[in-house]
Every structure is written in structure tokens, then in C-alpha cells.
Design a protein around this motif. Structure first.
Motif, PDB file in Angstrom:
ATOM      1  N   LYS A 195       0.832  -1.204   0.000  1.00 11.62           N
ATOM      2  CA  LYS A 195       0.000   0.000   0.000  1.00 11.62           C
ATOM      3  C   LYS A 195       0.869   1.258   0.000  1.00 11.62           C
ATOM      4  N   TRP A 196       1.967   1.243   0.772  1.00 11.50           N
ATOM      5  CA  TRP A 196       2.813   2.430   0.889  1.00 11.50           C
ATOM      6  C   TRP A 196       3.655   2.664  -0.363  1.00 11.50           C
ATOM      7  N   THR A 197       4.204   1.582  -0.912  1.00 14.73           N
ATOM      8  CA  THR A 197       5.169   1.714  -2.017  1.00 14.73           C
ATOM      9  C   THR A 197       4.583   1.387  -3.385  1.00 14.73           C
ATOM     10  N   GLY A 198       3.442   0.685  -3.404  1.00 12.71           N
ATOM     11  CA  GLY A 198       2.898   0.226  -4.682  1.00 12.71           C
ATOM     12  C   GLY A 198       3.740  -0.885  -5.286  1.00 12.71           C
ATOM     13  N   PHE A 199       4.608  -1.471  -4.461  1.00 10.44           N
ATOM     14  CA  PHE A 199       5.593  -2.444  -4.927  1.00 10.44           C
ATOM     15  C   PHE A 199       5.571  -3.639  -3.986  1.00 10.44           C
ATOM     16  N   PRO A 200       5.318  -4.872  -4.464  1.00  9.67           N
ATOM     17  CA  PRO A 200       5.277  -6.033  -3.559  1.00  9.67           C
ATOM     18  C   PRO A 200       6.657  -6.377  -3.026  1.00  9.67           C
ATOM     19  N   VAL A 201       6.733  -6.685  -1.747  1.00 18.06           N
ATOM     20  CA  VAL A 201       8.020  -6.982  -1.129  1.00 18.06           C
ATOM     21  C   VAL A 201       8.626  -8.256  -1.710  1.00 18.06           C
TER      22      VAL A 201
END
Length: 828
Positions: A195-201
Motif C-alpha cells: 500500500k505504501w510503495t505500490g511495490f510487492p516486497v
């Protein structure tokens, strides 16, 4: 972007797992001189197990929705991080010469167990990442930095790069965890990170694994690349490495593109398929409703209806009831009825039913109100009186002057349409508010597909259209055409089509497993091509070594082939022509090598024994020998061949035959023993069951044999047993009949395909022949000679019977024969 990545979890987990698999390969391919500095094999094992864990997560999310499989993935995660901690510990001791013992694993494992006890399996995975993943990754990063200090500048730089990659991975894998109700997992978790980065960890972790892989490979090859000799070889090695990195990178990007393309194609196919099904269902419903509409219009125009509404005489009402009965029967409707201007039912086809509509007022029903205004519109509802679902169609009844004097109603049944819905488990007919009126899932009836407001729910209950109960929601929000939902662990695509103009619709949920299957095909294709590229990279460096090993192997093979004590021959896999034989083969069969090369195995093998490992071989002199063969396919002289090794087992086969005969015979009497009896009985039982023929069993016992033994001694008793057994065997005429010693002085005779009358004749013959032997038995209460009692039973086997029932039946008959005075035959 966030929504896009949510639909790409399968490819992201594939990339994540592949990155660790490739990292494992890079560690395994570490040059020999580099392996001594650090325990690279442990790191490669971590990469393999962790990569498998990520691929298991991929399968668990989209394909194998099984709790046991999910738990197995958690176990793999634990094992992988244990290995990572083991690598860090071993590397620390190797670099610094000291370090903690194996006890270090206990407190770290305890952290995982605490998480599992407090929060279940999800907590177990989270605390495993905290206790093992974070600690093992940061510890490994520290070790790489310490090891870099004793390297030259360039090699130290790449080893530090490995340490940086491992440290960042430790933070990404050990701090950003699945969310559970405890800090920091409730705040710093995979969902919030996306949600914060728009990028999956997970994608970040895969990129870090690629970083570590590249750094490890460069570090491993740097000693070769720095050499001043063999410049062309060094240049070629660099080109191959960076070319492979570039090609794999391009391939992964392309693979992502065509995987997404395949997924979209599957999604379009599902939409088209769902659209066709919806059109079929809606057409069936609409056609049925149109038929009823035409029928109610015709029925309302009957000259026998309006008199019943105006005069209300008994004769007019009876005529109206006849019309209603005829239409109800012809249309196979639920009920047809007639309402006056006030909405009260005056005539009905169910007038004789306990739930008769006659006398009831349905003026509040929309179908009556609309028909009173001259409007015909279908109304789907539960019956107020009957409680049964149906569609109501009302049409005004007019007098000769055209004035509306009542309403004719047909309540149509929707059973056939509901049967069509049940062929598709998640197919629904819903009202504008999502209330499920018809469904392929009976348990969902009168639920709402999405939550309805309290006001809507109150109005629906007051209208009594769907009964008086609340409408539990199946989904947590209202859907749109083509939305993807998850229900009971399975994902579906929602499709619907309006039916009529009042907001009713037919909706179906279509499983989207096809989308994941198409995407899996794209992933597997990408994996295959990546393996080919990486394999080509590795294969280029292994080619010379493989060539040497092949030459050495061929030399050793020829030496073993020529000096083997077993017979060996090589044949073409297609033509079966013998290509080569060893000296033992020619000695064993007596053929010259030149003769064998012109033959095929069929020329000296028994054609009736071509299956299994045991074969019969014909020698040149015509005699047969037994052989045990082993076959392997292998390349020979540029073609595929079959290597056959044959061991002479003739002596063993003869010995086995003698042992088999001994094991099936009674040592004293020479007839079949109990073991053979059980085997023959079961064989004949199965055969008679197949052929539906009778099976007879005779149980025979020597009368007062204990007295015989006491009188004449055990030696004479044994002679008596032998004589009785010989007599029984000689009396049997058919080859299929079996006489066996059942135990002690008791014998059993199996008579296949024998009816009770025939079996009785055989039993009487046995009894007479034994008595006719006139074996003295002076103390017998039955006769002065040895006699036998016989019990007979016959059964035609059926699947619900067993051979034990036949044995028990004949045994009961034998017992009765003894009770009746012995020396007789009794049939069960």
C-alpha cells in the motif's frame, strides 16, 4: 499499480523462487579454490529450499488450496532459514576461528514455537522470519564483510556486494512479514508495504536474490578474469556470463509479458463462455414467460370468466373453474385463479387443496395492481398462502363493454429453469437488490448476493415477496460485470445478464482456474527457456570435461564387457539386430560370435516368454537354459542400442521347482497340504465366481482315530493315514479335483464345477472305498474296519460370499455326520 501487482502474484513468486534457485546454482558452481574460504554448499542448500518454498507459496495461492500443503510450505520456510543460520554460524567460525555452538539454534527455534502457540501457523511463519530469517540474514551479511577484509580490492568489493545484498534481503524478508495482531507485524507487513510503495516486497526480495547471484558469480570467476594468460578464453568467459545475464533478464521480462497476455486471453475466453451460458439461460426463461403471457391473455378473454365475476352464480363459477383447471393442466402451471375487482379470489384451480386461494385477497400484490391498470408484467415471489416460489402473470378480465371487472392470474412454476441452474452450481436468478430467488445452490436461496441496507431489507420483508426472514449476504460488497471474487477459497469471475426490464438478472460465477492454468503455462515456458539459457551457460564450461569422461567411460565399458563373467550382448533398439557379444555369451550358448551377430534375440529366446526378467535361451545344440536378464538403453556406435546382461539361473530354477513341489505336499501322506488346499480353494472360488458355476467341498474325518492310535500305536496310525490318503486320491477321477490333508486325521476334497448330487456320489464312493480297504479297527464302536465320516457342502459363489463360508458349511455337515453315528455322508 498496486492493483496490477495484486494480479501478478504468481509470476512474482515464480521470479522470487527462480532467483534463489539460480543463486543456489551459482554457489554450487563456485570454483574449487573459493569453496575453502566459506561453506558455499550450505548457502546453495538454503537457496534451493527457499526457492522451493516460494514456488510452493505460488501453488498454494492459486492451484493447491490445501491446508496440509500450506503447512508443508511453512515447514520448508523454517528449514531454509535454519540452513541460513547454519551457514552464518559455520562461516563465522571459519572466518574468525571461533563462534557459538549448535545451541544457538534452540533459542531461535523457541521464538518460532512461541509464535505458533500464540497465533497459529501464520504466527509460526511470522516469528520464524523474525527469529531465524532476520538473524540469519544479518549474521551472514556481517560474515561476508569480515571475509572481504582478507581479499584483494576487487574481490573484496564483490564479496561486500554479496554482504550488502544479504543484509537488505534480511530486512525485506525478516521485518516485512504477513500481518498478525502483534506489533510490529500489525504495522510493518506485506500488505502495508504494498500500500505504501505500490511495490510487492516479494519482488524486491527476488531482485535482491539476483543481486547476490550476480555478485557471487563475478566473485567466483574474478580470479580467472584477472589472469593475463588465455586472453581470448577470459574474454569469451566474460561475454558468456554477461550475455547469459542479459538474455535471462530479457527472457524474464518477455515471460512476464506473455504470461499476462495468456492470462488476459483466458479471461476473455471465460467472459465469452459465460456470456453464451447467460444468453442460453435468459432465453429459456424469457421464452417460458412469453408463453405464459400469451396464455394468460387468452385465458382472460374466455367468455366463461367474466360472468363468474359479475353474476357470481354457482353455475358461472363452476364454468370459470373448468377454464382454470384446463389451463392449469395444459400449461402444467402451479395454479390458475380468478380475482374480482377487490383482489379477492373467487375461483381457482387449487380450490380443493388445503392451501386453496379461494376467498383470499391478494390486492396488495403488484401483479394484481398492474393488471387492474391494464398492464401485464411478470412478478416473481413466494406464495403468500402456499409458500412456494413462482412467477405470477395477471391480465385484466373485461366485460363485453370493455370495462375491467377482475384479473385472471397464472402462477407459473420455475422448476425446470432451476434444474438448468443446478447444472451450473453457481448460477443464480436474482432481483434488483441481489436477493437469490433461484439458484444451483439450494442453501443460498433467499440470501442476498451482496449486503442490502436495513431499509431495503425492511421493505422487502413487509412486501412478503420473499417471505418474512432477513437476507444474509453471501459476498461482502456489490459486484460489477467481470469482477473477480473469492468464495470458499476458490476464485470466480462474475457475469450477469438482465432479464426483463425491472432489474432482475441471471448471474453465474465461473471458476477462473483456466486463467491461472494459462498463466502457469507462460511461467513454465519462461522457466524452461531460462533453464535452457542457464544450462547452455553451464554446459559451455563443462563440455571438455564431459568429453574426457565419455572417452574414459567407453574404455572402461569395453574392459568390463569383454571380461564379464555374465553373458552380454548389444542389440539395435529398432531392428533388434545383435551388434556385439562378449566371449561369455558365445561360451554359454555355443554359437560363434560371427553367428550371433547375424541373429536377433528372438532367434534363440523362447517366443512365449517375452515379459519379465526371466527368459529361456536355446543353445546351439537345441537344449534350453534359463536366464535372468537386465536391460539398459544406451548410445552405441552412434545409435541407440540395448545392452542385455544374461545370468544363467538354470540350476536355481530346478531347485525352485523341487522346493515348490515339497512346499505343497503333506510330508506324511504325500497329498496336498493345508497351504496347498487354501491356495486351490481360493483359486477355484474366484474361477467359479467368474463363471457362475458350483463349487463343492467334502470334509472327511477318520472315525475314532484316537482309539485306533491307542490300540495300534502311532506308527500304525501313520500308516493308516497314508492308506486313507492314497485311497482318497485314487478315487478321484478328474484332474481338477484335489484331495488334501486338512489337519490331523481330517481330509478335504475340492470338487470344482460339481452339483450336490454329483458331489454326494463322490463322497459315497470315498466312504465305500475306505471301508473296502478293510483296515482293522477292532475297538471302533462303528465297525471292525477303519471308516470315515464325510460332510458335504455346495455353493455357487456370489460377490458377497467368501470361501470360508463353504468350509464352515462342510464342517458343520461333518459334525452332523459324526453326531448321526459316523461312517456316513451328510449334506449341508
Amino acid at each position: 499499480m498496486t492493483e496490477f501487482f495484486k494480479t501478478q502474484t504468481d509470476y512474482i513468486f515464480f521470479f522470487y523462487g527462480l532467483a534463489f534457485m539460480v543463486m543456489a546454482g551459482a554457489c554450487l558452481a563456485m570454483r574449487e579454490e573459493e569453496r575453502r574460504a566459506l561453506p558455499w554448499r550450505l548457502l546453495s542448500l538454503f537457496g534451493i529450499i527457499h526457492g522451493l518454498n516460494e514456488w510452493m507459496d505460488l501453488l498454494a495461492r492459486n492451484f493447491i488450496k490445501n491446508e496440509i500443503f500450506t503447512l508443508l510450505a511453512s515447514v520448508f520456510l523454517l528449514i531454509s532459514f535454519l540452513i541460513l543460520v547454519g551457514f552464518a554460524r559455520a562461516a563465522y567460525r571459519r572466518v574468525l576461528g571461533k563462534g557459538p555452538g549448535r545451541w544457538i539454534f534452540l533459542p531461535l527455534l523457541l521464538i518460532s514455537l512461541i509464535g505458533g502457540l500464540l497465533f497459529g501457523w501464520k504466527g509460526f511463519g511470522v516469528f520464524t522470519r523474525y527469529g531465524l530469517g532476520l538473524v540469519g540474514g544479518l549474521w551472514s551479511s556481517y560474515v561476508f564483510f569480515r571475509a572481504a577484509q582478507v581479499q584483494d580490492r576487487r574481490r573484496g568489493f564483490w564479496l561486500k556486494s554479496v554482504g550488502i545484498g544479504m543484509g537488505l534481503y534480511a530486512l525485506a524478508a525478516g521485518l516485512v512479514v504477513p500481518g498478525i495482531a502483534i506489533f510490529p507485524a500489525s504495522f510493518l507487513n506485506t500488505e502495508n508495504f504494498l500500500k505504501w510503495t505500490g511495490f510487492p516486497v516479494q519482488l524486491l526480495r527476488g531482485i535482491l536474490a539476483v543481486w547476490v547471484t550476480v555478485a557471487v558469480t563475478v566473485y567466483s570467476h574474478l580470479s580467472l578474469w584477472q589472469t593475463t594468460e588465455f586472453e581470448s578464453l577470459v574474454r569469451r568467459s566474460r561475454y558468456i556470463f554477461w550475455g547469459a545475464v542479459f538474455c535471462v533478464g530479457i527472457l524474464l521480462g518477455s515471460g512476464w509479458f506473455w504470461t499476462e497476455l495468456l492470462g488476459r486471453r483466458a479471461q476473455e475466453d471465460i467472459k465469452h463462455e459465460a456470456g453464451d451460458r447467460l444468453l442460453t439461460l435468459s432465453s429459456q426463461l424469457l421464452n417460458r414467460i412469453r408463453d405464459w403471457e400469451k396464455s394468460v391473455m387468452i385465458m382472460a378473454g374466455s367468455n366463461w370468466l367474466y360472468p363468474a365475476l359479475t353474476s357470481k352464480k354457482e353455475v358461472d363459477l363452476e364454468r370459470a373453474n373448468l377454464v382454470l383447471d384446463r389451463y392449469q393442466q395444459n400449461l402444467k402451471a402451479s395454479v390458475c385463479y380468478l380475482m374480482d375487482e377487490s383482489g379477492r379470489t373467487v375461483a381457482s384451480s387449487n380450490r380443493r387443496s388445503p392451501t386453496s386461494f379461494v376467498g383470499n385477497s391478494y390486492a396488495f400484490r403488484p401483479y394484481f395492481l398492474n393488471a387492474s391498470r391494464g398492464v401485464l408484467s411478470p412478478y416473481f415471489a413466494l406464495g403468500v398462502t402456499s409458500g412456494e416460489r413462482g412467477v405470477y402473470l395477471g391480465y385484466p378480465v373485461r366485460n363485453p363493454r370493455g370495462r375491467i371487472v377482475g384479473v385472471a392470474v397464472i402462477k407459473g412454476t420455475l422448476d425446470n429453469f432451476e434444474l438448468e441452474l443446478r447444472r451450473r452450481p453457481f448460477a443464480f436468478f436474482i432481483d434488483p437488490h441481489g436477493i437469490i430467488f433461484l439458484s444451483g445452490q439450494p442453501a443460498m436461496l433467499m440470501h442476498s448476493l451482496w449486503p442490502v441496507t436495513s431499509e431495503v431489507q425492511r421493505n422487502l420483508i413487509e412486501s412478503r415477496q420473499f417471505g418474512g426472514r432477513p437476507f444474509p449476504a453471501v459476498l461482502d460488497k456489490k459486484f460489477k460485470q467481470g469482477d473477480l471474487i473469492s468464495f470458499q477459497g476458490i476464485e470466480y469471475m462474475i457475469s450477469f445478464i438482465p432479464v426483463g426490464g425491472e432489474g432482475w438478472a441471471v448471474a453465474i460465477w465461473t471458476p477462473i482456474a483456466q486463467i491461472w492454468n494459462y498463466r502457469l503455462f507462460g511461467i513454465l515456458l519462461t522457466l524452461t527457456l531460462c533453464v535452457l539459457i542457464i544450462g547452455a551457460f553451464v554446459g559451455g564450461q563443462r563440455w571438455l570435461e564431459a568429453s574426457y569422461k565419455i572417452s574414459l567411460s567407453e574404455s572402461r565399458f569395453r574392459e568390463i564387457f569383454e571380461n564379464s563373467p555374465e553373458a552380454i550382448f548389444i542389440q539395435d533398439s529398432k531392428t533388434k539386430q545383435i551388434l556385439s557379444t562378449n566371449p561369455m555369451m558365445t561360451e554359454w550358448l555355443g554359437y560363434a560370435a560371427e553367428e550371433l551377430i547375424q541373429m536377433k534375440p528372438d532367434d534363440f529366446q523362447d517366443p512365449e516368454q517375452q515379459e519379465g526378467l526371466e527368459r529361456k535361451f536355446r543353445k546351439k545344440d537345441g537344449t534350453w537354459v534359463d536366464g535372468l536378464i537386465t536391460e539398459r538403453r544406451f548410445p552405441f556406435q552412434g545409435q541407440e542400442a540395448i545392452l542385455t546382461i544374461a545370468r544363467d539361473i538354470s540350476e536355481r530354477k530346478q531347485f525352485e521347482k523341487v522346493l515348490e513341489q515339497i512346499s505343497f505336499l503333506d510330508g506324511l501322506t504325500g497329498i496336498a497340504n493345508r497351504r496347498r488346499f487354501d491356495e486351490v480353494l481360493n483359486q477355484e472360488w474366484r474361477r467359479c465366481l467368474r463363471e457362475r458355476t458350483s463349487l463343492s467341498l467334502i470334509m472327511a474325518d477318520i472315525d475314532h482315530f484316537k482309539i485306533f492310535n491307542d490300540t495300534y500305536g502311532h506308527q500304525v496310525g501313520d500308516d493308516c493315514l497314508k492308506e486313507v490318503a492314497r485311497t482318497l486320491k485314487e478315487t478321484l477321477n478328474r484332474p481338477g479335483d484335489t484331495a488334501a490333508r486338512y489337519g490331523g486325521e481330517e481330509f478335504a476334497i475340492i470338487l470344482p464345477d460339481t452339483e450336490p448330487q454329483g458331489a454326494r456320489r463322490v463322497a459315497e464312493a470315498l466312504r465305500t472305498r475306505v471301508e473296502g480297504q478293510k483296515i482293522p479297527h477292532k475297538n471302533s464302536p462303528v465297525a471292525k474296519w477303519v471308516t470315515i465320516s464325510l460332510g458335504l457342502a455346495t455353493i455357487t459363489p456370489t460377490p458377497d460370499q467368501t470361501s470360508d463360508q463353504l468350509v464352515k458349511a462342510s464342517d458343520r455337515a461333518l459334525y452332523q455326520a459324526k453326531a448321526d453315528g459316523r461312517n456316513r455322508v451328510v449334506i449341508s
